[in-house]
Motif scaffolding. Structure first.
Motif, mmCIF file in Angstrom:
data_model
loop_
_atom_site.group_PDB
_atom_site.id
_atom_site.type_symbol
_atom_site.label_atom_id
_atom_site.label_comp_id
_atom_site.label_asym_id
_atom_site.label_seq_id
_atom_site.Cartn_x
_atom_site.Cartn_y
_atom_site.Cartn_z
ATOM 1 N N THR A 144 0.932 -1.299 -0.060
ATOM 2 C CA THR A 144 -0.036 -0.141 -0.108
ATOM 3 C C THR A 144 0.947 1.081 0.152
ATOM 4 O O THR A 144 1.450 1.627 1.104
ATOM 5 C CB THR A 144 -0.957 -0.208 1.353
ATOM 6 O OG1 THR A 144 -1.570 -1.213 1.305
ATOM 7 C CG2 THR A 144 -1.987 1.147 1.302
ATOM 8 N N GLU A 184 2.942 -0.485 4.985
ATOM 9 C CA GLU A 184 3.354 -1.645 5.889
ATOM 10 C C GLU A 184 4.890 -1.330 6.213
ATOM 11 O O GLU A 184 5.005 -1.760 7.620
ATOM 12 C CB GLU A 184 3.423 -2.739 4.758
ATOM 13 C CG GLU A 184 2.153 -3.274 4.238
ATOM 14 C CD GLU A 184 1.586 -2.400 3.308
ATOM 15 O OE1 GLU A 184 0.280 -2.546 3.100
ATOM 16 O OE2 GLU A 184 2.067 -1.644 2.656
ATOM 17 N N TYR A 233 0.762 -7.537 10.984
ATOM 18 C CA TYR A 233 0.330 -6.310 10.403
ATOM 19 C C TYR A 233 -1.335 -6.367 10.533
ATOM 20 O O TYR A 233 -1.875 -7.314 9.913
ATOM 21 C CB TYR A 233 0.628 -6.170 9.013
ATOM 22 C CG TYR A 233 0.310 -5.026 8.283
ATOM 23 C CD1 TYR A 233 0.938 -3.878 8.657
ATOM 24 C CD2 TYR A 233 -0.603 -5.139 7.213
ATOM 25 C CE1 TYR A 233 0.474 -2.626 8.079
ATOM 26 C CE2 TYR A 233 -0.913 -3.795 6.603
ATOM 27 C CZ TYR A 233 -0.523 -2.714 6.892
ATOM 28 O OH TYR A 233 -0.720 -1.533 6.279
ATOM 29 N N TRP A 269 -3.819 -4.782 9.292
ATOM 30 C CA TRP A 269 -4.652 -4.431 8.067
ATOM 31 C C TRP A 269 -4.591 -5.477 6.703
ATOM 32 O O TRP A 269 -3.594 -5.824 6.543
ATOM 33 C CB TRP A 269 -4.640 -2.898 7.615
ATOM 34 C CG TRP A 269 -4.771 -2.225 8.737
ATOM 35 C CD1 TRP A 269 -6.151 -1.866 9.150
ATOM 36 C CD2 TRP A 269 -4.111 -1.298 9.596
ATOM 37 N NE1 TRP A 269 -6.168 -0.766 10.277
ATOM 38 C CE2 TRP A 269 -4.759 -0.637 10.668
ATOM 39 C CE3 TRP A 269 -2.541 -1.450 9.771
ATOM 40 C CZ2 TRP A 269 -4.202 0.071 11.492
ATOM 41 C CZ3 TRP A 269 -1.982 -0.385 10.570
ATOM 42 C CH2 TRP A 269 -2.995 0.192 11.368
#
Length: 275
Positions: free
Chosen positions: A98, A111, A273, A275
């Motif tokens: 992202t 990230e 992480y 998400w």
């Protein structure tokens, strides 16, 4: 700092009563536990527990603040270096990409930003037990406890001297800075640009090294005159036997290590992480 010249702060807390070798073992196990994971949730929990330990140790914030600030600055520079060298490394670990910044071929991802935060929390979570070890352990008692667990008394005494002379080096830095300021060299904010002040601080390294070498020579000569190192063993004035409190903390931290190994194998196996 107490009268012995060390960083030891005399208080009446449970951590002050622990044997020095036990606190060293606690710090080692704590550090191993932290480095087993790459999970921000674990680090936040350990931070809360660790700073709870500091409150129990009754250590004044003014005394421990410089070490906290140093580690905090180190984590910031480490994160900046991470952003520059490997701006997409966090994406590799998280398996997602992202984009946060995309500027002329430079691509920083969300990230990697989260990975840098996680890494910073890892370093910060090591601080509490390090602080407790440094500020609640009297150098002489720590040296004798190291010798009791099988470490040579020469090595133990070297550690003793190192702990004692940390404040002396700090005072020497102040003296050198004051001497340089008297010569018109800027060391304070506002007297010169930041890069100039940073450059001026590098000037004090050479006289500090020379002063430290002179101090080493004086100490080594004094120890040689007293026949230090002739015998294979020596007695200790500050040696104490392990008490039940020490055994309890050893058991608790060994259990912590075992729990960490189990969690690493079954739950927190990879970089987390959310998400």
């Amino acid at each position: 700092m107490n009268r012995s010249g060390s960083l030891y702060i005399e208080k009446n807390s449970i951590f002050h009563k622990l044997d020095g070798s036990v606190k060293l073992l606690m710090m080692i196990i704590w550090t191993i536990f932290i480095f087993m994971f790459m999970d921000a949730r674990v680090f936040l929990i350990m931070l809360i527990i660790g700073f709870g330990f500091i409150l129990i140790a009754k250590l004044p914030f003014k005394s421990i603040a410089p070490l906290i600030v140093f580690i905090f600055i180190f984590t910031i520079f480490n994160s900046l270096l991470l952003f520059i060298v490997t701006p997409a490394y966090g994406s590799t670990l998280a398996g997602k990409y992202t984009a946060l910044v995309n500027f002329h071929g430079y691509k920083l991802t969300y990230e990697t930003l989260f990975y840098a935060i996680t890494l910073s929390l890892k370093y910060l979570s090591i601080i509490p037990l390090t602080i407790i070890f440094i500020f609640t352990t009297h150098p002489s008692k720590f040296a004798s406890s190291l010798n009791r667990v099988g470490i040579s008394y020469k090595v133990a005494y070297a550690v003793n001297i190192a702990l004692r002379y940390i404040p002396d080096v700090k005072d020497e830095v102040k003296n050198i800075v004051n001497a340089q300021q008297a010569r018109g060299i800027a060391f304070k904010k506002g007297d010169a640009p930041f890069y100039k002040i940073l450059k001026n601080y590098t000037i004090i390294l050479f006289p500090l090294i020379i002063s430290s070498l002179n101090r080493i020579e004086v100490v080594s000569n004094a120890m040689e005159l007293r026949g230090f190192g002739i015998n294979k063993k020596r007695t200790w004035y500050n040696r104490e036997n392990l008490r039940s409190l020490d055994i309890i903390f050893i058991i608790l931290f060994v259990l912590l290590l075992v729990i960490g190994l189990i969690l690493k194998k079954n739950i927190f196996t990879h970089f987390w992480y959310p998400w």
